[in-house]
Design a protein around this motif. Structure first.
Motif, PDB file in Angstrom:
ATOM      1  N   LYS A 136      25.850 -47.332 -22.927  1.00 55.22           N
ATOM      2  CA  LYS A 136      25.942 -47.725 -24.271  1.00 55.22           C
ATOM      3  C   LYS A 136      27.814 -48.628 -24.151  1.00 55.22           C
ATOM      4  O   LYS A 136      28.209 -47.776 -24.994  1.00 55.22           O
ATOM      5  N   GLU A 189      44.667 -43.335 -38.187  1.00 59.85           N
ATOM      6  CA  GLU A 189      45.076 -44.472 -37.308  1.00 59.85           C
ATOM      7  C   GLU A 189      45.732 -45.834 -37.395  1.00 59.85           C
ATOM      8  O   GLU A 189      44.705 -46.217 -38.279  1.00 59.85           O
ATOM      9  N   SER A 202      30.274 -53.459 -28.258  1.00 55.05           N
ATOM     10  CA  SER A 202      29.464 -55.093 -28.144  1.00 55.05           C
ATOM     11  C   SER A 202      30.746 -55.392 -28.327  1.00 55.05           C
ATOM     12  O   SER A 202      30.891 -57.206 -27.576  1.00 55.05           O
ATOM     13  N   ILE A 256      27.659 -43.431 -24.533  1.00 58.67           N
ATOM     14  CA  ILE A 256      28.900 -44.632 -25.802  1.00 58.67           C
ATOM     15  C   ILE A 256      29.913 -44.779 -25.323  1.00 58.67           C
ATOM     16  O   ILE A 256      31.252 -43.969 -25.445  1.00 58.67           O
ATOM     17  N   THR A 278      32.629 -41.398 -26.515  1.00 58.27           N
ATOM     18  CA  THR A 278      34.439 -41.537 -27.252  1.00 58.27           C
ATOM     19  C   THR A 278      33.852 -42.805 -28.264  1.00 58.27           C
ATOM     20  O   THR A 278      33.015 -44.328 -27.914  1.00 58.27           O
ATOM     21  N   GLY A 279      34.852 -42.999 -29.341  1.00 61.19           N
ATOM     22  CA  GLY A 279      34.442 -43.921 -29.849  1.00 61.19           C
ATOM     23  C   GLY A 279      35.082 -43.055 -31.539  1.00 61.19           C
ATOM     24  O   GLY A 279      36.493 -41.998 -31.303  1.00 61.19           O
ATOM     25  N   LEU A 325      44.546 -34.731 -30.924  1.00 62.04           N
ATOM     26  CA  LEU A 325      44.482 -35.404 -29.499  1.00 62.04           C
ATOM     27  C   LEU A 325      45.192 -34.792 -29.335  1.00 62.04           C
ATOM     28  O   LEU A 325      45.162 -34.433 -28.066  1.00 62.04           O
ATOM     29  N   ASN A 364      38.462 -49.963 -26.387  1.00 62.68           N
ATOM     30  CA  ASN A 364      40.504 -50.344 -25.745  1.00 62.68           C
ATOM     31  C   ASN A 364      40.056 -49.824 -24.193  1.00 62.68           C
ATOM     32  O   ASN A 364      41.055 -50.474 -23.570  1.00 62.68           O
ATOM     33  N   GLY A 396      21.729 -47.669 -31.589  1.00 64.40           N
ATOM     34  CA  GLY A 396      22.142 -45.835 -31.747  1.00 64.40           C
ATOM     35  C   GLY A 396      21.608 -45.108 -32.292  1.00 64.40           C
ATOM     36  O   GLY A 396      21.284 -44.278 -31.409  1.00 64.40           O
TER      37      GLY A 396
END
Ligand code: NAD
Length: 497
Positions: free
Chosen positions: A195, A396, A198, A168, A247-248, A424, A172, A232
């Motif tokens: 996936k 963020e 969107s 998924i 990743t999200g 991160l 970016n 999902g």
């Protein structure tokens, strides 16, 4: 878009209609959603509709799960040389159709063309590396004579594919991040369901066509489009999935971790990278790198520099140089080669940046540059005198904001850097080798860069987050290891010489 009219893309797009309607790729076939529902993909530059995409429902998701599950045997038995050949061919095709991918990504994500070209090149290189990795997949042999109880035994420890990987990916790096999951998954002998986001899923639909043309057997790669909230959970919960590589955002990652059950999990989540700027640093270098880290792709990067912790004694000088240098960051249409800062992805993203900037201003931060929006564009912004009481110090931003926090000294910088829930990326600018090493060891982030802004590209160096930034590491070799399991075969010797 003109590039989609090529015969190569014909199967990908439904016939008829003024606005192109993209299909999904399930079990080796180009299909629409069972409900025939679609959704619009917008160009963030002017918010025009560029295409429609299938809105998958639970039925479609189950179809993709079944296909990947059924195909897991065929890919496992596909010899490594064949998998390598397919991945190499996919890389060659990506090179051949590079222009089509670049134009598509620029239109659907608003990413400036020069950055987009880098993304497509990196995805291509990642495929070449993965094709090499196919040939580098081996385990070890362990003799029993390390232990008196095991003298008569030895073991073969081999690497096996996991089965089905659910990939998924976020908006970016719509192509590169997905390829960084798919390429090693296939190299390791897994089947895959992808996936994409969107917001900008078209480049990944096109990538499914690349894998099809490269000769990947039916069902090994499946591409499904739709909203995470619709499809999902059914995929995350499915017993047919052996690993989720996500990743999200941290919020969605945490939801996945909560409901996925007994599966291997790889989570690459949010970040709030600090840049520590010490008084002994090369100031020109620090200024250039901080701006690159904060503004590239309008700060919509997990590794974006979003807290600049500057030592008080050089802060004025640093700010002066930032104000001079930021003028070079041209805002404009992402199709224009001179553009360095394009639009944000959608209205919600712009509102979040506005909210954080306004909160900081209300609490006493000083606005030195930007701070305004136009459509989905947010002007490169410099906020000075940000304090830890402001939301922008912790949340963020995902926007083009240089957030300056003045600190008394190195120790205070390390403390504030580590107080973040994220872990991160971090970076430090100093000529003091002892402080550089100390920061490298003490900063609680997956990667610490010395005298450079965080940048990951190909994945040559392992990449991933600690704390709320994730679980696991991606990168050449590392992803392959994460996408295989260790399988041990123990032999008992009946013969003693
Ligand atoms: P997002 O979490 O909104 O969406 C990511 C993906 O998850 C999309 O494909 C989305 O459709 C899907 N999704 C959403 N809800 C879901 C659900 N309930 N179940 C399953 N899937 C669901 O993130 P985004 O806005 O696309 O991307 C930005 C975020 O990604 C930022 O937080 C950024 O820091 C993070 N990110 C992290 C890294 C990293 O390597 N750590 C890299 C890039 C982006």
């Amino acid at each position: 878009m003109a590039v989609w009219s090529k015969s190569f893309w014909r199967p990908v797009i439904k016939k008829g209609g003024k606005i192109p309607v993209f299909n999904m790729f399930i079990n080796g076939e180009w299909v629409g959603s069972a409900s025939s529902e679609t959704f619009d993909v917008l160009n963030p530059h002017d918010q025009s509709v560029i295409a429609k995409v299938q809105k998958a429902g639970v039925y479609d998701a189950r179809k993709a799960l079944d296909a990947a599950y059924k195909a897991r045997g065929s890919v496992k038995n596909l010899r490594a040389v064949k998998r390598a050949e397919i991945l190499e061919k996919a890389a060659d095709l990506l090179e051949k159709y590079k222009r089509d991918f670049v134009d598509t990504i620029v239109a659907e994500s608003g990413k400036p063309i020069c950055v987009t070209e880098g993304e497509v090149n990196a995805a291509k290189e990642r495929l070449y590396y993965a094709s090499e990795e196919c040939k580098d997949l081996y385990g070890e042999e362990i003799t029993g004579d390390l232990s008196p109880h095991k003298f008569d035994k030895f073991a073969m420890v081999i690497r096996q594919p996991l089965g089905v990987v659910l990939a998924i990916s976020p908006f970016n790096y719509p192509l590169h991040i997905a390829v960084c999951k798919i390429a090693p998954a296939i190299a390791a002998g897994n089947s895959v369901i992808c996936k994409p986001s969107s917001q900008d899923p078209i480049c990944m639909i096109m990538f499914a066509r690349i894998l099809e043309a490269a000769g990947l057997p039916k069902g090994v790669f499946n591409l499904i489009t739709g909203t995470g909230s619709d499809i999902g959970d059914v995929m995350i919960n499915s017993e047919k999935v052996n690993m989720i590589s996500f990743t999200g955002s941290t919020a969605v990652g945490q939801h996945i971790a909560k409901i996925c059950g007994m599966k291997k999990l790889h989570l690459e989540l949010g970040g709030k990278a600090p840049a520590i700027v010490l008084s002994d640093c090369d100031l020109d270098l620090a200024v250039k790198e901080v701006l690159k880290g904060a503004l590239t792709f309008s700060g919509q990067r997990c590794d974006a520099i979003s807290r600049v912790l500057v030592e008080e004694k050089i802060a004025d000088k640093f700010v002066k140089k930032i104000m001079k240098e930021i003028k070079k960051w041209k805002v404009g249409n992402p199709k224009d080669r001179k553009t360095l800062v394009g639009p944000l992805i959608n209205e919600k993203a712009v509102q979040k940046v506005e909210l954080l900037v306004n909160d900081a201003l209300e609490k006493g931060a000083k606005l030195l540059h930007g701070g305004k929006r136009k459509g989905l564009y947010f002007m490169p912004t410099v906020l000075d005198y940000v304090t830890t009481k402001m939301r922008i110090a912790w949340e963020e931003t995902f926007g083009p904001v240089v957030t300056i926090i003045r600190v008394r000294n190195y120790e205070e910088a390390i403390r504030i850097a580590n107080e973040s829930e994220y872990g991160l990326d971090a970076c430090i600018f100093t000529k003091d080798i002892d402080k550089a090493l100390d920061a490298g060891l003490r900063l609680e982030d997956g990667t610490v860069s010395i005298n450079a802004s965080p940048s990951h590209g190909l994945g040559l160096f392992p990449f991933g987050g600690d704390k709320a930034s994730g679980i696991g590491r991606e990168g050449i070799r590392h992803s392959l290891m994460e996408m295989t399991k260790v399988h041990t075969i123990i032999f008992k010797k009946n013969y003693e010489p």
